[in-house]
Write a protein that holds these residues in place. Structure first.
Motif, short mmCIF file in Angstrom:
data_model
loop_
_atom_site.label_atom_id
_atom_site.label_comp_id
_atom_site.label_asym_id
_atom_site.label_seq_id
_atom_site.Cartn_x
_atom_site.Cartn_y
_atom_site.Cartn_z
N ALA A 49 -7.49 -1.27 0.58
CA ALA A 49 -6.58 -2.35 0.17
C ALA A 49 -6.63 -3.51 1.16
O ALA A 49 -6.66 -4.67 0.77
N ASN A 102 -5.89 4.87 0.99
CA ASN A 102 -5.88 3.58 0.30
C ASN A 102 -5.82 2.38 1.24
O ASN A 102 -6.32 1.30 0.90
N CYS A 112 0.82 -1.21 0.00
CA CYS A 112 0.00 0.00 0.00
C CYS A 112 0.85 1.27 0.00
O CYS A 112 0.66 2.14 -0.85
#
Length: 160
Positions: free
Chosen positions: A130, A126, A97
């Motif tokens: 993720a 994110n 990530c």
């Protein structure tokens, strides 16, 4: 799970597609303020760029680091196979990530003098997506597909 380098390449390609495509869709949706059908097509343009980056990072760097970290989180010999999968998945997301957010910041964000702040914000935005996408959807789907591609090899190895 992969038994040789060829299978590792195939597994990584499938995982990269599922993870990167979903994350690109997510980021485009964030940038335009919501999801639309156009997002799915637009994401393919970025996938051509981000897919190879993700493959290189994962195959050559992150998978080894994730495996080492996972081995420290759980005893692979004495724990349930799900514990191993979970530990590797968590470690993979923890490394991928920030690295993929860094690539996206460099390539798409035009961050200028706010580079570090934009990268950290991108990573923070994110990470939850993720993490849950990997654990709940992409990981199980990719392992299912992979098992069916290499079904013949697994049946053979069980008989020997």
């Amino acid at each position: 799970m992969p038994k040789n380098k060829f299978q590792e390449v195939i597994f990584t390609i499938i995982m990269v597609f599922f993870m990167v495509y979903a994350m690109i869709c997510y980021n485009i949706s964030l940038n335009i303020g919501g999801m639309s059908n156009e997002v799915f097509l637009s994401a393919f343009h970025e996938l051509v760029i981000m897919g190879p980056i993700a493959f290189i990072l994962d195959f050559f760097i992150v998978s080894k680091l994730a495996f080492m970290c996972a081995a420290r989180m759980t005893d692979f010999r004495n724990s349930h196979p799900f514990s191993k999968i979970l530990a590797i998945s968590v470690a993979s997301v923890a490394f991928m990530c920030p690295l993929m957010s860094l690539a996206a910041t460099i390539l798409f964000k035009n961050a200028g003098s706010q580079f570090v702040a934009v990268w950290l914000q991108t990573t923070a935005m994110n990470f939850p997506m993720a993490f849950f996408w990997q654990l709940i959807y992409a990981g199980p789907i990719v392992r299912f597909i992979f098992r069916h591609i290499f079904k013949e090899n697994e049946a053979t190895s069980l008989n020997t």
